[in-house]
Design a protein around this motif. Structure first.
Motif, PDB file in Angstrom:
ATOM      1  N   ILE A 254      39.176  88.200 -23.712  1.00  0.00           N
ATOM      2  CA  ILE A 254      40.021  88.746 -22.648  1.00  0.00           C
ATOM      3  C   ILE A 254      40.304  87.641 -21.643  1.00  0.00           C
TER       4      ILE A 254
ATOM      5  N   GLU B 247      44.247  90.407 -24.094  1.00  0.00           N
ATOM      6  CA  GLU B 247      42.992  90.953 -24.589  1.00  0.00           C
ATOM      7  C   GLU B 247      43.037  91.083 -26.105  1.00  0.00           C
TER       8      GLU B 247
ATOM      9  N   ALA C 107      38.832  93.937 -26.961  1.00  0.00           N
ATOM     10  CA  ALA C 107      38.069  93.801 -25.714  1.00  0.00           C
ATOM     11  C   ALA C 107      37.229  95.020 -25.364  1.00  0.00           C
TER      12      ALA C 107
ATOM     13  N   LYS D 100      35.670  93.394 -22.054  1.00  0.00           N
ATOM     14  CA  LYS D 100      36.306  93.911 -20.842  1.00  0.00           C
ATOM     15  C   LYS D 100      35.271  94.136 -19.741  1.00  0.00           C
TER      16      LYS D 100
END
Length: 447
Positions: free
Chosen positions: A41, A53, A56, A195
Motif C-alpha cells: 500500500i 494498494e 492490502a 492497510k
C-alpha cells in the motif's frame, strides 16, 4: 492404426506441456507496478489518501514492523508522564537470555545491568533490538503479557483491523526461549494487513513525528566508550549513504522472519510531499525473498508516488458552496447563519486525474434539527464537512475511513433573540399560520 497412435500421443503430451508451462511461471505474479509482494500500500502521509494498494486487506506476518506499536505506546507513556526517558530498567532473566541470542537483532544486555529508556529506545528504533523492546514493554506495563493487552486496546482505538499481537517485538514466539507471553502459543506470530500497518505508521507520524529523529539515524554506538560498546547500523538500507539509498527517506521500520518474509514500512519526503509505503513478503521475479527485494518494491512505490502524484488544493479556506451558503437559525437575532469551509483541503492525487474530484457538502444531522440550528450559535460551530468525490475511475479512499476532510463551520456568532422579539416572532408565526389556514379553507370552498 497411425491415426489411433497420433490420438494417444496427443492425449499424453497435452498434460505434460501444461505441467511444463505451469512450472516455468514465476512464484509471484507481477503487479501493475512491477513489484512482487503478498501485500502493499502507498498513502499520502498528510491526508491519509490511499494512492495505491495491492492485496492490502489480507492479514499477513508483520515481523518487527510490530515495533511501531511499541514505539507509539512508549511515546504516549512519555507524554502522559507515566515513564521518563531517563528512567532506568533493570535486566531480568527473560531480557538477559533473549539479548544474548545473536541470531536475533539485539544489543547484549548485562545480567546485572541497568539501562535508560532512551538508550533502549534508540536500540529498538535503529537496530531493531528485541530484548531492548521487551524491556520497554515491561517498563510500561509491568510484563510483556500485560503490554500485549495495551497493544490490543490501542489497535482498537486507532481503528486497526484484523490484527493479532502475541508479543511486543514481532519475533516468532519460538525465538523467545520458552518465555513467550502468557496466553499465546509457542509458535505464534504477529499478523496484520498492509492497510492496518499503514494506518499505524500514519498515526505514529501524525501523533509523534519526533520518531523520525531516531529512525533517520544511520549508525550509532550503543554504550559508547564502555566495554559493552556495540555498533548499531540501521536496518533501513534506503537511508542516505546506504546501499539502497533513496532521496528523502528517513524511516520507518523493517521486519524479517521466516513466516513474514521480508517486510518494510518506509517513509520519504520530497518537495514538501511525504508518503508512506508498506510492502509485505517481498520477493524478486524468481520468488526469492531478500533485503533487496523489499527495498526494490518500496522504491517502485516511492517512484510512483513522487512522479505521478501532486498536491492539489481543492477547496480554499473560507470557501462557500453556491447552493448552500447559510443554514436556518431559530430563536436567533438573525434567521440564518453563514457557513464556510474552515481549513483548505489539500491532498496528493494523480496529476492526470485532478480534475475528476468534486467537493460536496455533508451536513452533520446530529448538530442540526431538521436542517436548522438553535440560537445561540457560536462562531466556528461545526455543522458538517467537505467530501471529495471522484466522478469516474477507482478511488481507494483514505487510510482512516473516518477522515471527513475539512470542517464546515459557522462564520459569525448568532446571538439568541430577546424575549420580546421571540414573543413577537411567535405571534407573527401564529397569525401567519391562521392566515394560511383561512386562505386554504376559502380556496377549498371554490374547488
Amino acid at each position: 492404426m497411425k491415426r489411433e497412435m497420433k490420438k494417444w500421443v496427443a492425449v499424453l503430451l497435452v498434460p505434460l506441456l501444461l505441467l511444463m508451462s505451469l512450472g516455468s511461471a514465476p512464484a509471484h505474479a507481477e503487479s501493475t507496478l512491477g513489484i512482487h509482494v503478498d501485500g502493499a500500500i502507498l498513502i499520502d502521509a498528510e491526508s491519509g489518501k490511499i494512492l495505491y494498494e495491492e492485496n492490502a486487506d489480507t492479514p499477513l506476518g508483520i515481523a518487527s514492523m510490530t515495533k511501531m506499536m511499541t514505539e507509539y505506546l512508549l511515546f504516549e507513556a512519555i507524554e502522559e508522564g507515566t515513564i521518563t526517558w531517563d528512567q532506568e530498567y533493570k535486566v531480568n532473566e527473560y531480557t538477559y537470555i533473549v539479548s544474548q541470542d545473536r541470531a536475533l537483532s539485539n544489543v547484549p544486555l548485562r545480567r546485572d545491568g541497568t539501562y535508560t529508556i532512551r538508550e533502549l529506545y534508540e536500540a529498538l528504533a535503529i537496530y531493531s533490538a528485541n530484548a531492548a523492546t521487551i524491556a520497554i514493554a515491561e517498563t510500561i506495563a509491568g510484563t510483556e503479557t500485560e503490554f500485549i493487552k495495551m497493544m490490543d486496546a490501542k489497535a482498537q482505538e486507532l481503528g486497526l483491523e484484523d490484527y493479532k499481537f502475541v508479543n511486543s517485538t514481532g519475533l516468532n514466539n519460538a525465538n523467545l526461549h520458552g518465555m513467550h507471553p502468557q496466553g499465546t502459543g509457542p509458535k505464534d506470530e504477529n499478523v496484520m494487513p498492509a492497510k492496518s500497518v499503514a494506518k499505524l505508521a500514519y498515526r505514529l507520524l501524525k501523533d509523534y513525528p519526533e520518531v523520525l529523529e531516531t529512525t533517520s539515524i544511520k549508525t550509532k554506538k550503543f554504550r559508547e566508550g564502555t566495554t559493552d560498546e556495540i555498533k548499531m547500523d540501521n536496518w533501513n538500507f534506503m537511508l542516505p549513504g546506504f546501499v539502497y539509498e533513496y532521496e528523502g527517506v528517513d524511516g520507518l521500520k523493517t521486519g524479517t522472519t521466516e513466516f513474514a518474509g521480508h517486510c518494510f514500512t518506509g517513509t520519504a519526503q520530497r518537495d514538501g510531499k511525504r508518503v508512506i509505503a508498506v510492502v509485505m513478503k517481498a520477493v524478486d521475479a524468481k520468488g526469492v525473498g531478500s533485503y533487496k527485494a523489499r527495498f526494490d518494491a518500496t522504491r517502485a512505490l516511492f517512484d510512483y508516488g513522487f512522479s505521478q502524484f501532486s498536491e492539489v488544493e481543492f477547496v480554499p479556506a473560507g470557501y462557500q458552496f453556491e447552493d448552500q451558503k447559510t443554514v436556518d437559525v431559530i430563536k436567533g437575532k438573525e434567521k440564518t447563519a453563514s457557513i464556510a469551509v474552515k481549513e483548505p483541503i489539500r491532498m496528493l492525487v494523480k496529476t492526470s486525474e485532478k480534475d475528476l474530484y468534486v467537493p460536496e457538502l455533508v451536513l452533520d444531522e446530529s448538530k442540526l434539527k431538521d436542517g436548522t440550528l438553535q440560537a445561540p450559535v457560536k462562531k466556528d460551530t461545526v455543522v458538517g464537512h467537505v467530501k471529495l468525490v471522484k466522478t469516474e475511475g477507482t478511488d481507494y479512499g483514505y487510510i482512516d475511513s473516518d477522515n471527513p476532510g475539512s470542517e464546515v463551520v459557522v462564520t459569525d456568532t448568532v446571538e439568541k433573540a430577546g424575549w420580546f422579539s421571540l414573543m413577537m416572532s411567535a405571534i407573527g408565526d401564529f397569525f401567519a399560520g391562521v392566515w394560511k389556514s383561512a386562505t386554504g379553507f376559502v380556496k377549498g370552498l371554490f374547488n
